[in-house]
Design a protein around this motif. Structure first.
Motif, short mmCIF file in Angstrom:
data_model
loop_
_atom_site.label_atom_id
_atom_site.label_comp_id
_atom_site.label_asym_id
_atom_site.label_seq_id
_atom_site.Cartn_x
_atom_site.Cartn_y
_atom_site.Cartn_z
N LYS A 1 43.35 40.08 46.78
CA LYS A 1 43.49 39.81 48.22
C LYS A 1 43.94 41.08 48.96
CE LYS A 1 46.40 36.51 47.38
NZ LYS A 1 46.28 36.52 45.94
N THR A 2 45.01 41.71 48.43
CA THR A 2 45.50 42.93 49.10
C THR A 2 44.45 44.04 48.97
OG1 THR A 2 47.72 42.23 48.49
CG2 THR A 2 47.49 44.49 49.26
N HIS A 3 43.78 44.09 47.83
CA HIS A 3 42.72 45.09 47.65
C HIS A 3 41.65 44.89 48.73
CE1 HIS A 3 40.13 47.81 45.34
NE2 HIS A 3 39.14 47.01 45.71
N THR A 4 41.29 43.64 48.99
CA THR A 4 40.26 43.35 49.98
C THR A 4 40.75 43.64 51.40
OG1 THR A 4 39.31 41.67 48.57
CG2 THR A 4 38.81 41.49 50.91
N ILE B 1 33.20 34.25 49.03
CA ILE B 1 33.95 34.36 47.78
C ILE B 1 33.83 35.79 47.27
CG2 ILE B 1 34.20 33.46 45.40
CD1 ILE B 1 34.54 31.29 47.53
N ARG B 2 34.92 36.33 46.80
CA ARG B 2 34.86 37.65 46.19
C ARG B 2 35.48 37.58 44.79
NH1 ARG B 2 36.80 43.59 48.38
NH2 ARG B 2 35.40 44.71 46.99
N CYS B 3 34.71 38.07 43.82
CA CYS B 3 35.21 38.07 42.44
C CYS B 3 35.54 39.51 42.05
CB CYS B 3 34.14 37.50 41.52
SG CYS B 3 34.71 37.38 39.83
N ARG B 4 36.73 39.72 41.55
CA ARG B 4 37.12 41.10 41.19
C ARG B 4 36.55 41.46 39.81
NH1 ARG B 4 40.51 40.65 37.11
NH2 ARG B 4 42.27 39.21 37.19
N PRO B 5 36.49 42.73 39.49
CA PRO B 5 36.02 43.12 38.15
C PRO B 5 37.07 42.80 37.08
CG PRO B 5 36.22 45.04 39.61
CD PRO B 5 36.81 43.89 40.33
N LEU B 6 36.66 42.86 35.82
CA LEU B 6 37.63 42.64 34.74
C LEU B 6 38.68 43.73 34.78
CD1 LEU B 6 34.80 41.45 33.06
CD2 LEU B 6 36.65 41.20 31.44
N LEU C 1 47.28 36.64 52.41
CA LEU C 1 48.20 35.59 51.95
C LEU C 1 48.81 35.99 50.62
CD1 LEU C 1 46.15 32.35 52.73
CD2 LEU C 1 47.98 33.36 54.06
N ALA C 2 50.00 35.45 50.37
CA ALA C 2 50.60 35.64 49.05
C ALA C 2 49.79 34.78 48.08
CB ALA C 2 52.04 35.20 49.07
N GLY C 3 49.78 35.16 46.82
CA GLY C 3 48.94 34.45 45.86
C GLY C 3 49.54 33.14 45.38
N ASN D 1 51.24 43.90 38.99
CA ASN D 1 52.33 44.88 39.09
C ASN D 1 52.90 44.96 40.48
OD1 ASN D 1 52.34 45.60 36.48
ND2 ASN D 1 50.91 47.31 36.74
N GLU D 2 52.01 44.78 41.46
CA GLU D 2 52.47 44.87 42.84
C GLU D 2 52.09 43.61 43.58
OE1 GLU D 2 52.34 48.22 45.64
OE2 GLU D 2 51.68 49.36 43.89
N SER D 3 52.78 42.54 43.25
CA SER D 3 52.41 41.25 43.82
C SER D 3 53.06 41.06 45.19
CB SER D 3 52.87 40.16 42.85
OG SER D 3 52.54 38.92 43.36
N GLY E 1 43.77 33.12 47.57
CA GLY E 1 43.42 33.07 46.14
C GLY E 1 44.62 33.22 45.23
N GLN E 2 44.34 33.04 43.96
CA GLN E 2 45.38 33.15 42.94
C GLN E 2 45.98 34.56 42.95
OE1 GLN E 2 43.69 32.94 39.07
NE2 GLN E 2 45.67 32.84 38.02
N THR E 3 47.18 34.68 42.45
CA THR E 3 47.81 36.00 42.41
C THR E 3 47.00 36.95 41.51
OG1 THR E 3 49.83 37.18 41.87
CG2 THR E 3 49.38 35.27 40.53
N GLY E 4 46.90 38.20 41.94
CA GLY E 4 46.21 39.22 41.15
C GLY E 4 44.69 39.17 41.21
N THR E 5 44.14 38.48 42.22
CA THR E 5 42.67 38.39 42.27
C THR E 5 42.04 39.34 43.29
OG1 THR E 5 42.98 36.48 43.71
CG2 THR E 5 42.41 36.04 41.40
#
Ligand SMILES: Nc1ncnc2c1ncn2[C@@H]1O[C@H](COP(=O)(O)OP(=O)(O)OP(=O)(O)O)[C@@H](O)[C@H]1O
Length: 759
Positions: free
Chosen positions: A98-101, A13-18, A242-244, A206-208, A92-96
């Motif tokens: 995935k693409t960053h990872t 599991i990876r949790c992004r920062p606020l 994956l898409a969110g 912004n870039e989904s 995962g949910q959109t904006g969490t």
């Protein structure tokens, strides 16, 4: 050696920062992680009620990209270099994140995600691969609105087909596979693909990403075994972004973005169903065929692949439902068991073809070199002799390597520099000798003064012809040499002298991966132990005294009560989640119904029922391509019209088709049927079969003639008609006798009718 051990999918599991906005809005943080225990807990907003989960690893907001790669991507790439299939996918949910990872920003380098980090890693291993030859290929695709697209193609919007190979499993027909020679080549491939990906801005991101993407690197390794024979292993690394998953209300999706979201959610549901089926011991059927995504991931989930699933979550309160749902999804995936095995000596390995081709080219060159300068111009050499055959082979080779990207780095060529120089020197020598021989002959001819002019001319021409042919052969030889060099450059050869430090570093990393793996197994065993202990609570026990019995029973009761409360809460949560999912699905169904209604409206008002029935009867569903198919569709309806227009381009303003028409200028249907028996005709109000392209020209007032005489253009509804096979038509209307009357008066609409139909 093949290894048939089963192993569980590794779930992290990876949790992004606020995000900046979440900080401004002063959002409540509800996710807590204990990294060393792989534990994550999510607190219901505004309460102290926590849900706890454990996974193979958890990564909090402080985790840097490099560390994430070391623990997830690194071990998989190592396995791929041993010939296993490996998959890393982000869910995962959109904006969490995935693409960053998976990809990360282009700059700075330390923010690179899993995909770019594998590039350097793979080629570091190639560099260290003593006595091995490598062939590395890459492909990049996306699944957009349930269509597969090649992100490396010149035409990335073109839809590709999925096919089943009896041995190789599912594959994408005509997908571009780039042969790469170094990390920069792979970087270039990724950048090209990234530019072609479908992204859009939503309220959540912004870039989904509006599609699922799969970047695949295939590594073929050729090595001599202890039996003295060459052996090939093929490792394949899939990296899936994956898409969110998203809720329409939160993303503010409308129009195309909504349509995309519907397809995304549907394929993610299909993925969820596959996971559920895989862990349900009572079910043997796994619905892989429900979506393109699950078909492509078939080997990664329950197949022969080493798989890591990274579930990405957001840290704050307003995503509580989605975070919980993602964690449950991930928790289920932990139980999926795969059977990874090394892919040994596959029949279709490209490296084998390359190796054989190189050997053949080398032999031909050697033969020519040994035969000396006279050989290529053997007088009277018949066409079809060895030289000509070689030429054909070279063409074949060119075909194989036509999709090569720009060469940036050559690790080490298999043909040595001295060899190349030697052959080049030989070619030069041959050229000089040829020139000298020609000059000598010319002088000799000129010396024979008494020779008749005509005879002299003939000899000179023959001599020139000889020289041309010699030069051609020399050029061929040089071309072959270049071919050989180019092919050998593609086959990367591992360094012979691996520095000790590098070797030690690699060993150290391998050991660290093994320790990590052992830790993971230990943790899994610990979980199983706890489960068994709980189960033991239900077993009968013997007690020494009544007091002890009361004490133990009380503690047992307490534990059972807690468990009961937890289960109750779990049931409530699941019901809530189910309800939300149900609402989402209903929303999707409503959208789909709207679309169906529009299609029905079009059919009912523009296509006569009988003709529609004919179309339905001719249509069949093709399971392999997941599409409805009508034979000869390229000769039907709108397509015929388009073709007609092309034919019209004759410059004289008359329609090309009319040339075969009747005296009044209208086409003769019988003549046309004979000409193209499968053509579908357009319909006019007088019932006559007419080619689409010969419909009456618009009247002066701008309305078409048909519109004028029809009175009620294309609005007659046909409620209650039972259209055979017309999915989704009948539920829209109820039968109405008045409509039947209106129907009779309805002018025969333009539509699709098969040639020969008699009305
Ligand atoms: N671990 C992280 N550290 C820093 N920033 C992050 C992290 N994870 C995500 N972000 C940021 O959060 C934003 C959304 O991330 P990203 O686009 O990767 O989400 P996503 O899950 O791929 O979304 P979608 O499904 O809509 O494509 C980006 O601006 C990204 O830079």
């Amino acid at each position: 050696m093949a290894d048939d051990k089963r192993e569980c999918v590794k779930v992290v599991i990876r949790c992004r920062p606020l995000s900046g906005q979440e900080k401004i809005d002063n959002r409540e943080k509800i996710v807590d992680m204990v990294v060393k225990d792989g534990a994550v807990s999510v607190r219901r907003p505004g309460t102290q009620d926590c849900k706890n989960f454990t996974f193979d690893a958890v990564y909090d907001e402080h985790t840097i990209q490099g560390d994430f790669y070391e623990h997830t991507g690194y071990p998989i790439v190592e396995s791929v270099m041993d010939g296993y299939n490996g998959t890393v996918f982000a869910y995962g949910q959109t904006g969490t994140g995935k693409t960053h990872t998976m990809v990360g920003p282009a700059q700075p380098e330390e923010l690179h995600g899993v995909i770019p980090r594998t590039f350097a890693h793979i080629f570091r291993n190639v560099d260290c691969g003593q006595n091995k030859k490598f062939l590395v290929r890459a492909s990049y695709l996306e699944i957009y609105n349930e269509e597969i697209r090649d992100l490396l193609s010149k035409n990335p919007k073109q839809k590709l087909e999925l096919k089943d190979h009896p041995e190789g499993g599912v594959f994408v027909k005509d997908l571009t596979n780039m042969i790469v020679k170094g990390a920069p080549d792979l970087q270039q491939v990724m950048e090209v693909g990234q530019k072609n990906r479908s992204v859009a801005s939503t309220l959540m991101n912004n870039e989904s990403s509006r599609s699922h993407s799969i970047f695949t690197i295939t590594v073929e390794i050729l090595e001599q075994g202890i039996d003295g024979q060459d052996h090939i292993r093929v490792g394949k690394m899939n990296m899936v972004d994956l898409a969110g998953s998203e809720r329409q209300s939160k993303t503010g999706a409308t129009g195309d973005t909504l349509k995309e979201a519907t397809k995304i959610n549907m394929s993610l549901s299909a993925l969820g169903n596959v996971i559920s089926a895989l862990i349900d011991s009572k079910t043997s059927f796994v619905p892989y065929r429900d979506s393109k995504l699950t078909r492509l991931l078939q080997d990664s989930l329950g197949g022969n692949t080493k798989t890591v699933m990274c579930a990405c979550i957001g840290p704050v309160d307003y995503n509580f439902d989605e975070t919980l749902s993602t964690l449950r999804y991930a928790s289920r995936a932990k139980s999926i068991k795969n059977k990874p095995r090394i892919n040994e000596d596959p029949k279709d390995a490209m490296i084998r073809e390359f190796q054989d081709e190189i050997t053949r080219l080398k032999m031909k060159l050697q033969e020519r070199a040994n035969a000396g300068p006279g050989s290529p111009i053997r007088p009277g050499a018949a066409p079809g002799e060895p030289e000509v055959i070689v030429e054909k082979e070279v063409v074949e080779v060119e075909k194989i390597v036509e999709k090569e990207v720009v060469v940036q780095k050559v690790v080490q060529s298999g043909i040595t520099e001295e060899e190349v120089q030697r052959i080049q020197w030989q070619v030069e020598q041959e050229r000089a000798q040829i020139e000298m021989a020609v000059e000598a002959e010319r002088q000799a001819i000129e010396a024979q003064k008494e020779m008749a002019d005509q005879e002299k001319q003939q000899l000179l021409e023959a001599l020139e012809e000889k020289q041309r042919s010699r030069e051609e052969k020399a050029q061929q030889q040089e071309k072959m040499l270049q071919q050989l060099k180019a092919m050998e450059e593609k086959m990367l050869v591992g360094s012979q002298v691996m520095e000790k430090a590098m070797q030690q570093e690699a060993d150290l990393r391998k050991a660290a991966v093994e320790v990590e793996e052992k830790k993971r197994l230990e943790q899994r065993m610990q979980e199983e132990l706890e489960q068994q202990q709980e189960d033991k609570l239900n077993l009968e026990e013997k007690y020494a005294s009544t007091e002890e019995q009361v004490q133990k029973m009380t503690s047992k009761l307490e534990k059972l009560w807690n468990r009961h409360k937890q289960t109750q809460q779990e049931v409530q949560d699941l019901q809530h989640e189910f309800q939300t999912e149900r609402e989402d699905m209903l929303e999707t169904i409503r959208d789909l119904r709207k679309e169906v209604k529009l299609v029905c409206l079009t059919i009912e008002n523009f296509i006569p029922l009988e003709h529609y029935q004919q179309i339905v009867e001719r249509a069949h569903y093709d399971e392999s391509s997941d599409e409805w198919v009508i034979n000869n569709i390229d000769l039907a309806g709108n397509r015929v019209r388009r073709r007609g227009r092309i034919l019209d381009d004759d410059g004289d303003g008359r329609h090309g088709m009319r040339r075969t028409g009747q005296a009044d200028g209208s086409p003769d249907p019988v003549a046309m049927m004979n000409e193209r028996p499968n053509v579908y005709f357009a319909y006019t109000e007088d019932g006559g079969a007419q080619r689409a392209e010969t419909r009456p020209a618009p009247a002066k007032n701008g309305k078409s003639q048909r519109m004028k005489s029809a009175g009620r253009p294309g609005t007659a509804s046909r409620k209650g008609r039972a259209v055979k096979g017309a999915v989704g038509t009948n539920f829209l209307h109820s039968p109405d006798p008045e409509e039947a009357e209106a129907e009779a008066a309805f002018p025969k609409a333009r539509g699709l009718v098969r040639a020969g139909y008699q009305g």
